[in-house]
Enzyme design. Sequence first.
Site, PDB file in Angstrom:
ATOM      1  CB  SER A  78      41.371  40.963  31.740  1.00  0.00           C
ATOM      2  OG  SER A  78      42.123  41.034  32.297  1.00  0.00           O
ATOM      3  CG  HIS A  82      40.042  46.105  33.091  1.00  0.00           C
ATOM      4  ND1 HIS A  82      40.351  45.775  31.641  1.00  0.00           N
ATOM      5  CD2 HIS A  82      40.128  44.905  34.036  1.00  0.00           C
ATOM      6  CE1 HIS A  82      40.818  44.735  31.355  1.00  0.00           C
ATOM      7  NE2 HIS A  82      41.595  43.944  32.265  1.00  0.00           N
TER       8      HIS A  82
END
Length: 432
Positions: free
Chosen positions: A255, A408
């Site tokens: 991320s 995620h």
Amino acid sequence: GRERERARERAGVRAGESGGGNMGIEAGGNDDEKVALPSFGGSTAHARPPLPSNPALTLQRGLGSAGSAGAGQGQPRPGGLMRKESFGVPKIKNHKELLKGVFQKKGLPPGLSSLNEQQAFHSDSKNTVSFPGANVPSMKSFEQLSWRDYFTDKKSVTLEDRGGMTFNMYTAGVAGDNRPLLFCIHGGGYTGLTWALLAKKLSDKYSIAALDLRSHGESTSSEDFSIEEMTKDVTCVWQRCFGESKPKTVLLGHSLGGAIAIQASSLEQIPSLAATIVIDVVEGTALQSLPYMQQVINKRPKSFTSVEDFVNYAYTTGLTKNFEAARVSAASQVKGDKPENPSSFVWVTDLTKTAPYWNSWYKGMSSKFLKVPVPKLLLLAGTDRLDKELTIGQMQGKFQMKVLPAGHAIHEDEPEKTSNCVADFLNRFQIS
């Protein structure tokens, strides 16, 4: 077969007329007595050998002699069969009695003994460590797991040229022997412990270093979250700790950490850079999701009653889908609010303060990623995350891509598959 059935029916009728019992059984009603069965030719066949008495038939006769009272209750099935009683199957009250029967075997050969209940049902028994899964974290406990079970060391790195900032870093594996270094950079709000499960699986082949970014984990707090400053933090820590030995370095980022890894790979501050791996971050998707990020942050609880309360929240809300990762990683994301209030825990990182920097984190990231001069791997949770520029680049073979259906935090949700992808990628480019 039909002829045989008719012959048996005729034999039963003749036996009934002679007053000798029911359906070919002689007058005594004893199961041990012989029964005459007709052959195909109509003559009497040889009597079959005596059979052991059936407890169900014995029970049936006892019920029959008691009269017709209670005729509908406790009666055997038609034909005199009561299945459980006829086969001697005991009635099991609950699953524990069944398991006791499994562990406590009677009549074992000499030298073998059955397990007692303490050994069979309590995890604190010394004998249970030999069973597969005995060391798997209990789903009944939300207590934090120690970082020492996944990393070998934790050190504080102070950078005088960065204003005396101190950065916390976890390390695993043995340095030297030309081992590549996996320098891991976590995402926003996470800490270096997010790489714990991955480090445990890869530390036998690679050296692992997992950094806490500024204002995350146990590193120094700061109000400046620009991508340039955080990238300088990463490169300066690498130079301080690994600048002399210069091991083959693989930047691994998730991320926000992926954006930092791409930025650092574009610079010449890590001369022994061998590869770049980015986990679930794409410029187009990231920019499209920014308008909703503030809503997501505002919906999160502001405080928790304990670390266990936060671990429970992280796992049940899908912040991480791996229960073990929640216990070792999520617990490092909160801290005690005030010493006088031990039942209040708040987030270590206030992500609302990073909002002014979000757009600059990801803008232009795809083009920078494609220009990185070393082998590149992009791990995604779904193909829908690819933007146009990366789609074209992937078709041209400018980087490797792997899709691992997960949340995620792919490396937390699927540590086994992620470690296999990383190892296969590095082996393919002979980075070992």
